[in-house]
Scaffold this motif. Structure first.
Motif, mmCIF file in Angstrom:
data_model
loop_
_atom_site.group_PDB
_atom_site.id
_atom_site.type_symbol
_atom_site.label_atom_id
_atom_site.label_comp_id
_atom_site.label_asym_id
_atom_site.label_seq_id
_atom_site.Cartn_x
_atom_site.Cartn_y
_atom_site.Cartn_z
ATOM 1 N N SER A 216 0.811 -1.224 0.000
ATOM 2 C CA SER A 216 0.000 0.000 0.000
ATOM 3 C C SER A 216 0.840 1.269 0.000
ATOM 4 O O SER A 216 0.390 2.310 -0.478
ATOM 5 N N HIS A 217 2.066 1.199 0.512
ATOM 6 C CA HIS A 217 2.954 2.363 0.558
ATOM 7 C C HIS A 217 4.338 1.974 0.039
ATOM 8 O O HIS A 217 5.361 2.345 0.608
ATOM 9 N N HIS A 218 4.324 1.235 -1.080
ATOM 10 C CA HIS A 218 5.589 0.680 -1.559
ATOM 11 C C HIS A 218 6.576 1.749 -2.020
ATOM 12 O O HIS A 218 7.790 1.541 -1.965
ATOM 13 N N SER A 219 6.091 2.921 -2.455
ATOM 14 C CA SER A 219 7.019 3.957 -2.918
ATOM 15 C C SER A 219 7.891 4.459 -1.768
ATOM 16 O O SER A 219 9.095 4.722 -1.954
ATOM 17 N N VAL A 220 7.319 4.569 -0.566
ATOM 18 C CA VAL A 220 8.096 4.998 0.601
ATOM 19 C C VAL A 220 9.079 3.899 1.007
ATOM 20 O O VAL A 220 10.226 4.176 1.376
ATOM 21 N N VAL A 221 8.642 2.652 0.923
ATOM 22 C CA VAL A 221 9.526 1.528 1.221
ATOM 23 C C VAL A 221 10.720 1.540 0.271
ATOM 24 O O VAL A 221 11.880 1.386 0.693
ATOM 25 N N LEU A 222 10.462 1.748 -1.019
ATOM 26 C CA LEU A 222 11.534 1.751 -2.001
ATOM 27 C C LEU A 222 12.473 2.937 -1.804
ATOM 28 O O LEU A 222 13.695 2.809 -1.979
ATOM 29 N N ASP A 223 11.924 4.080 -1.448
ATOM 30 C CA ASP A 223 12.780 5.233 -1.150
ATOM 31 C C ASP A 223 13.728 4.908 0.002
ATOM 32 O O ASP A 223 14.914 5.280 -0.022
ATOM 33 N N THR A 224 13.211 4.227 1.007
ATOM 34 C CA THR A 224 14.026 3.857 2.161
ATOM 35 C C THR A 224 15.114 2.864 1.762
ATOM 36 O O THR A 224 16.274 2.992 2.169
ATOM 37 N N ILE A 225 14.742 1.878 0.951
ATOM 38 C CA ILE A 225 15.718 0.889 0.484
ATOM 39 C C ILE A 225 16.786 1.548 -0.376
ATOM 40 O O ILE A 225 17.987 1.263 -0.237
ATOM 41 N N ASN A 226 16.369 2.440 -1.274
ATOM 42 C CA ASN A 226 17.336 3.134 -2.134
ATOM 43 C C ASN A 226 18.337 3.936 -1.310
ATOM 44 O O ASN A 226 19.548 3.900 -1.562
ATOM 45 N N ALA A 227 17.831 4.671 -0.307
ATOM 46 C CA ALA A 227 18.705 5.487 0.533
ATOM 47 C C ALA A 227 19.648 4.615 1.354
ATOM 48 O O ALA A 227 20.845 4.913 1.487
ATOM 49 N N PHE A 228 19.126 3.520 1.897
ATOM 50 C CA PHE A 228 19.946 2.617 2.701
ATOM 51 C C PHE A 228 21.037 1.969 1.854
ATOM 52 O O PHE A 228 22.199 1.889 2.264
ATOM 53 N N THR A 229 20.672 1.511 0.670
ATOM 54 C CA THR A 229 21.640 0.860 -0.209
ATOM 55 C C THR A 229 22.715 1.831 -0.648
ATOM 56 O O THR A 229 23.904 1.493 -0.708
ATOM 57 N N HIS A 230 22.335 3.059 -0.954
ATOM 58 C CA HIS A 230 23.313 4.082 -1.349
ATOM 59 C C HIS A 230 24.283 4.357 -0.198
ATOM 60 O O HIS A 230 25.504 4.454 -0.394
ATOM 61 N N ALA A 231 23.737 4.475 1.016
ATOM 62 C CA ALA A 231 24.580 4.769 2.179
ATOM 63 C C ALA A 231 25.561 3.648 2.453
ATOM 64 O O ALA A 231 26.739 3.894 2.738
ATOM 65 N N THR A 232 25.104 2.392 2.377
ATOM 66 C CA THR A 232 25.998 1.271 2.649
ATOM 67 C C THR A 232 27.027 1.101 1.555
ATOM 68 O O THR A 232 28.173 0.733 1.814
#
Length: 240
Positions: A216-232
């Motif tokens: 239902s809120h997959h765009s926010v989930v993906l934003d979080t994953i993108n930011a986390f992956t970039h940071a790591t």
């Protein structure tokens, strides 16, 4: 080199539950939904009866990729348990640790053991009414998909009912973040209890939505994953 995002499904689900994510991930991430036996492309295989059996199977299937490229493990609900156990199975097979682990919709293994699975089992035996909160709306709207979901869900619940965490706290030696739905029924303490399993960095993020906020809120989930992956990937801190 791309970072592989291995995604483990929730109970009743298959690798296809993550296919819609592909277009929302950054170019440096390669989506790798992990299929479980008894569903999807592995439909003709018997369901796993034990978590240990399933995790060993998954580790064998993805270990070559995990040895060759940076990777992140993600799992939702039952998938969070699988991701947690898969982390240890891959390390045992000589793989380097993942760049990070992202777990969602599941309290830590030692928090109220069995309570949610007992609830799920009761609902399955009552044939899961269409509006049941443990069935995604996208599946409940299609009777044939709902029937398959129920059959797989019952097998997954039977497997999970015997699950006991195989590792002690402070056993995750990579960044760990936990995603939780603000309208889910999992207590905040259950999600925050994952911190005891993290040796290093740990954060919990509360997102809008119920147990299936990943849809239902997959765009926010993906934003979080993108930011986390970039940071790591670039060695920076992760903040949203």
């Amino acid at each position: 080199m791309k970072t592989l995002l291995f995604c483990l499904p929730y109970a009743g689900g298959s690798a296809t539950v993550y296919h819609a994510w592909r277009s929302g991930l950054n170019d440096h991430i390669e989506l790798c939904p992990v299929e479980l036996p008894g569903r999807g492309s592995r439909y003709d295989e018997p369901f796993a009866s034990r978590i240990e059996q399933l995790v060993d199977d998954l580790a064998i299937r993805i270990s070559t990729q995990a040895q060759q490229q940076p990777y992140i493990l993600y799992g939702h609900s039952m998938g969070a348990v699988l991701a947690y156990e898969l982390y240890h199975a891959l390390i045992r097979r000589g793989c380097h640790p993942p760049e990070g682990i992202i777990l969602s919709g599941r309290p830590a293994p030692d928090y109220n053991k069995g309570s949610r699975w007992s609830d799920l089992k009761e609902r399955v035996l009552s044939f899961l009414p269409p509006d049941d909160r443990h069935m995604p709306a996208e599946i409940a709207a299609h009777p044939q998909l709902a029937a398959v979901f129920k059959r797989i869900l019952q097998a997954d619940i039977q497997m999970m009912s015997c699950y006991q965490a195989s590792r002690q706290p402070s056993s995750i030696h990579c960044p760990l973040i936990v995603l939780a739905g603000k309208q889910d029924t999992i207590p905040a303490a259950g999600m925050e209890a994952w911190q005891a399993y993290a040796k290093h960095s740990f954060q919990v993020y509360w997102l809008d939505g119920d147990h299936f906020f990943i849809h239902s809120h997959h765009s926010v989930v993906l934003d979080t994953i993108n930011a986390f992956t970039h940071a790591t990937a670039y060695g920076g801190g992760f903040n949203q």
